[in-house]
Write a protein that holds these residues in place. Structure first.
Motif, PDB file in Angstrom:
ATOM      1  N   THR A 113      53.592  57.579  26.034  1.00 45.66           N
ATOM      2  CA  THR A 113      53.863  56.879  24.762  1.00 45.66           C
ATOM      3  C   THR A 113      52.527  56.503  24.128  1.00 45.66           C
ATOM      4  O   THR A 113      52.241  56.878  23.014  1.00 45.66           O
ATOM      5  CB  THR A 113      54.731  55.616  24.963  1.00 45.66           C
ATOM      6  OG1 THR A 113      54.081  54.742  25.878  1.00 45.66           O
ATOM      7  CG2 THR A 113      56.123  55.958  25.452  1.00 45.66           C
ATOM      8  N   HIS A 114      51.675  55.790  24.852  1.00 44.76           N
ATOM      9  CA  HIS A 114      50.373  55.371  24.316  1.00 44.76           C
ATOM     10  C   HIS A 114      49.283  56.145  25.048  1.00 44.76           C
ATOM     11  O   HIS A 114      49.004  55.871  26.214  1.00 44.76           O
ATOM     12  CB  HIS A 114      50.173  53.872  24.520  1.00 44.76           C
ATOM     13  CG  HIS A 114      51.177  53.036  23.793  1.00 44.76           C
ATOM     14  ND1 HIS A 114      52.508  53.044  24.097  1.00 44.76           N
ATOM     15  CD2 HIS A 114      51.033  52.185  22.747  1.00 44.76           C
ATOM     16  CE1 HIS A 114      53.155  52.228  23.286  1.00 44.76           C
ATOM     17  NE2 HIS A 114      52.283  51.696  22.452  1.00 44.76           N
ATOM     18  N   ILE A 164      57.291  49.789  27.404  1.00 45.48           N
ATOM     19  CA  ILE A 164      56.241  49.683  26.385  1.00 45.48           C
ATOM     20  C   ILE A 164      55.864  48.218  26.208  1.00 45.48           C
ATOM     21  O   ILE A 164      56.743  47.359  26.032  1.00 45.48           O
ATOM     22  CB  ILE A 164      56.733  50.259  25.037  1.00 45.48           C
ATOM     23  CG1 ILE A 164      56.881  51.775  25.117  1.00 45.48           C
ATOM     24  CG2 ILE A 164      55.782  49.879  23.903  1.00 45.48           C
ATOM     25  CD1 ILE A 164      57.350  52.441  23.837  1.00 45.48           C
ATOM     26  N   ARG A 203      47.820  45.657  21.896  1.00 46.01           N
ATOM     27  CA  ARG A 203      46.544  45.679  21.166  1.00 46.01           C
ATOM     28  C   ARG A 203      45.869  44.319  21.202  1.00 46.01           C
ATOM     29  O   ARG A 203      44.684  44.189  21.518  1.00 46.01           O
ATOM     30  CB  ARG A 203      46.784  46.040  19.696  1.00 46.01           C
ATOM     31  CG  ARG A 203      46.721  47.502  19.435  1.00 46.01           C
ATOM     32  CD  ARG A 203      47.054  47.752  17.959  1.00 46.01           C
ATOM     33  NE  ARG A 203      47.920  48.895  17.849  1.00 46.01           N
ATOM     34  CZ  ARG A 203      47.512  50.143  17.928  1.00 46.01           C
ATOM     35  NH1 ARG A 203      46.235  50.408  18.086  1.00 46.01           N
ATOM     36  NH2 ARG A 203      48.352  51.137  17.854  1.00 46.01           N
ATOM     37  N   GLU A 250      43.950  54.887  27.885  1.00 43.33           N
ATOM     38  CA  GLU A 250      44.366  54.478  26.532  1.00 43.33           C
ATOM     39  C   GLU A 250      45.747  53.821  26.564  1.00 43.33           C
ATOM     40  O   GLU A 250      46.362  53.599  25.534  1.00 43.33           O
ATOM     41  CB  GLU A 250      44.479  55.715  25.634  1.00 43.33           C
ATOM     42  CG  GLU A 250      43.231  56.550  25.522  1.00 43.33           C
ATOM     43  CD  GLU A 250      43.585  57.979  25.104  1.00 43.33           C
ATOM     44  OE1 GLU A 250      43.389  58.301  23.931  1.00 43.33           O
ATOM     45  OE2 GLU A 250      44.081  58.744  25.959  1.00 43.33           O
ATOM     46  N   THR A 251      46.258  53.543  27.743  1.00 43.89           N
ATOM     47  CA  THR A 251      47.654  53.107  27.839  1.00 43.89           C
ATOM     48  C   THR A 251      47.827  51.631  27.525  1.00 43.89           C
ATOM     49  O   THR A 251      46.896  50.827  27.665  1.00 43.89           O
ATOM     50  CB  THR A 251      48.193  53.332  29.268  1.00 43.89           C
ATOM     51  OG1 THR A 251      47.452  52.481  30.156  1.00 43.89           O
ATOM     52  CG2 THR A 251      48.043  54.769  29.698  1.00 43.89           C
ATOM     53  N   ASP A 252      49.060  51.299  27.126  1.00 37.62           N
ATOM     54  CA  ASP A 252      49.430  49.897  26.969  1.00 37.62           C
ATOM     55  C   ASP A 252      49.553  49.225  28.340  1.00 37.62           C
ATOM     56  O   ASP A 252      49.327  48.036  28.488  1.00 37.62           O
ATOM     57  CB  ASP A 252      50.769  49.793  26.210  1.00 37.62           C
ATOM     58  CG  ASP A 252      51.871  50.627  26.853  1.00 37.62           C
ATOM     59  OD1 ASP A 252      51.542  51.638  27.503  1.00 37.62           O
ATOM     60  OD2 ASP A 252      53.054  50.282  26.709  1.00 37.62           O
TER      61      ASP A 252
END
Ligand code: F6R
Length: 610
Positions: A76-77, A100, A105, A121-123
């Motif tokens: 997803t992210h 998620i 951020r 880069e993941t959440d």
């Protein structure tokens, strides 16, 4: 969506975790990883792509590891790279996440300002660093978790392993599924009970807002206020063998072939063979107050939505109340008018679809009665609905839904008929005729499944076509939609389903001699009008592939290719028969094109994110 598996016990666990991930492959994923804790250290292997690639790295893990966690990631992210694969590790802490984190951020910026650096880069990685930071001031894992979850917005099923507590695994559930399995001298967790089937049938499904702690011999649970909970394990009624391919080349093919048995077993379970009466208690109907129901709203996604649309042709007609059918993702994001006289029915194979779950919770909050038609026992949607009709179709592993669709349609039919009888809306004669139609169904489904060879030949002629149109009228319109969905899912061919009457309002512009048009025209009320639509397609040189009655020479003569299909006296039950050739068509075209039939690209079996 992502799959998670965890193990803690007295025996080496790497292979067990890997096999658990293999059983979750059907959910769809693009990278994977495993972490174990041994010798006071976290060890990790990860890989992009499929599990076969990860398997090559398993030797790099200490084989004497007795606890560990694995993850298959559906991106997803951040791209589906090794770097972004889970488990995420920071020093002596490892974390896997399904779901998620919506406010990632803001949390990430805060952590970066605090000196934390991110490898992915993941959440998900923000949860790891939040926890790692919290453990510095709150040295007990449970307390640290209770603090950080107050900061998280979104959905999460978390698995956590920490060298500071080397004999325990922690789990957290909010929005995404987490199930604990209990064994002898070992315990497990996963995102889906299927992963645990060969290990145990004794399971505890966590509810939202719960934390678990597993050691090899204990299971402890708390709610998000820190209160300790007690829960008795449930027993799964699926066998490990039912989730295997059993000699078929693909799960999808196996599941198409299972339909005669599933339909026969469902009828045998729900209709008393002696009295010919539907068992309303087993169907979950006795738990509803039907006297209050003035309208019914179905909510569902994808194939389940198309099945629900067929309820207009059985539930609405039988019960005599207005039935509307809504896409769950649309319904939940507006403010639908609902009152206490509305019965909201969720239709779902997995019982975990996030949008459908949100609808049922919303309806319950508005005071509606809620009902679920679901395949997976103890899953989230049945646990949120007032009452549930279980389909009992057995595990559906192929991503493209087949036996679940026909099983759903049968359940809608039985529901409509049973409610109508309870409300004295059908005469004994009509009820008897409907039961008769049901009794003939399993044999007819068997005949439909036996036509596979012929459909394989049709598939061989058309598999290179870049576009397809499917058309039907009445209940067969839903089959046109479902046939088009099946084809695009597994073969990646662009396909659209249209109501026969709609063709001339636009789509007919697409017809030329290169366009295959699958026309579904059983011998029903809509037949003559469908024949006219077929003529319209032929007049524009469209290539007609017909699905209709074996003895229908008129229709056959209009088609380039013709797939005969058994007929039912009932329009809704007919859809169970006419969808089967379209399932085969999609399957064989996909096989000819060499796609990944059981795990088509970009798709996930259980859609647990919005
Ligand atoms: C299509 C398919 C999906 C599902 C949809 C709903 O073949 O499988 O369209 O039908 O994601 O899933 P459930 O029924 O689990 O709620």
């Amino acid at each position: 969506m992502c799959g998670v598996v965890g193990f803690i016990g007295k025996r080496p666990c790497v292979r067990t975790i890997f096999e658990g991930l293999q059983r979750l492959e059907y959910r769809g994923y693009d990278s994977a990883g495993i972490a174990t804790l041994s010798g006071g250290k976290i060890h990790t292997v990860k890989s992009d792509g499929k599990l076969a690639r990860l398997e090559g790295h398993l030797k790099d893990l200490p084989q004497e590891s007795f606890m560990g966690m694995g993850h298959t990631r559906w991106a997803t992210h951040g791209a589906p790279t090794t770097q972004n694969a889970h488990p995420h590790v920071s020093g002596d802490l490892a974390l896997i996440h399904n779901g998620i984190i919506e406010n990632y951020r803001e949390l990430k910026n805060e952590l970066i300002k605090d000196g934390y650096s991110f490898k992915s880069e993941t959440d998900s990685e923000v949860v790891l660093h939040l926890l790692s930071r919290e453990l510095k001031s709150t040295p007990k894992m449970k307390d640290a978790l209770l603090k950080i979850i107050a900061r998280l917005h979104g959905a999460y099923g978390l698995g956590i392993m920490w060298a500071g507590e080397p004999d325990a695994l922690y789990l957290v559930k909010q929005g995404s599924p987490v199930v604990i399995g209990t064994g002898t001298d070992e315990n497990y967790f996963a995102s889906d009970a299927l992963a645990l089937l060969p290990l145990t049938k004794s399971v505890i499904f966590l509810n939202d807002g719960e934390i678990g702690r597993l050691t090899k011999s204990t299971v402890e649970l708390w709610d998000f206020s820190g209160k300790q909970l007690t829960r008795v394990p449930s027993v799964l009624n699926w066998t490990a063998a039912s989730a295997e391919k059993q000699g078929y080349r693909h799960y999808m093919l196996k599941e198409i072939h299972e339909q005669p048995a599933v339909i026969a077993q469902t009828i045998a379970r729900l209709v008393d063979s002696k009295t010919g009466k539907i068992d309303t208690k087993e169907m979950g109907i006795d738990d509803l107050d039907l006297s209050q129901v003035k309208s019914i709203v179905y909510v569902a996604c994808g194939t389940a939505y198309y099945s629900a649309m067929i309820s207009k042709y059985c539930v609405e007609q039988f019960v005599g109340v207005s039935v509307s059918v809504e896409l769950a993702s649309e319904f939940r994001n507006r403010d639908p008018y609902l009152d206490k006289e509305t019965l909201v029915i969720a239709v779902t194979q997995s019982g975990e679809t996030a949008d459908t779950l949100a609808c049922i919770k919303h309806a319950a909050a508005k005071g509606c009665q809620t009902f679920a038609v679901c395949n997976v026992r103890f899953s989230s949607i049945p646990r949120s609905a007032k009452s549930t009709l279980y389909m009992e179709a057995g595990p559906e592993v192929g991503v493209a839904s087949t036996k679940a669709f026909t099983s759903m349609v049968l359940c809608h039919y039985l529901f409509g008929l049973a409610v109508a009888e309870k409300k004295k809306r059908v005469t004994p004669e009509v009820y008897g005729q409907a039961i008769q139609a049901l009794k003939q169904l399993p044999m007819a489904v068997d005949r439909a499944v036996n036509a596979a060879g012929l459909i394989e030949d049709v598939a061989a002629k058309y598999y290179e076509s870049p576009n397809f149109i499917f058309m039907g009228r009445g209940p067969s319109y839903m089959i046109a939609l479902e046939g088009a969905l099946k084809l695009k899912e597994v073969s990646y061919i662009h396909a659209e389903g249209y109501a026969g009457g709609e063709l001339k309002h636009g789509p007919i512009a697409l017809i030329d001699r290169h366009m295959p048009v699958v026309a579904v025209a059983p011998q029903d009320f809509h037949y003559e009008k469908m024949i006219s639509n077929v003529e319209e397609v032929r007049a524009r040189e469209g290539v007609v592939i017909g699905v209709g009655d074996l003895n229908d020479d008129k229709f056959k003569s209009l088609c380039r290719d013709y797939i005969p299909c058994p007929q039912s006296s009932d329009g809704a039950l007919q859809t169970i028969l006419t969808v089967i050739p379209l399932q085969f068509l999609a399957y064989y075209i996909a096989v000819k094109r060499g796609t990944d039939v059981d795990q088509p690209r970009n798709l996930a079996k259980s859609v647990t994110v919005e």
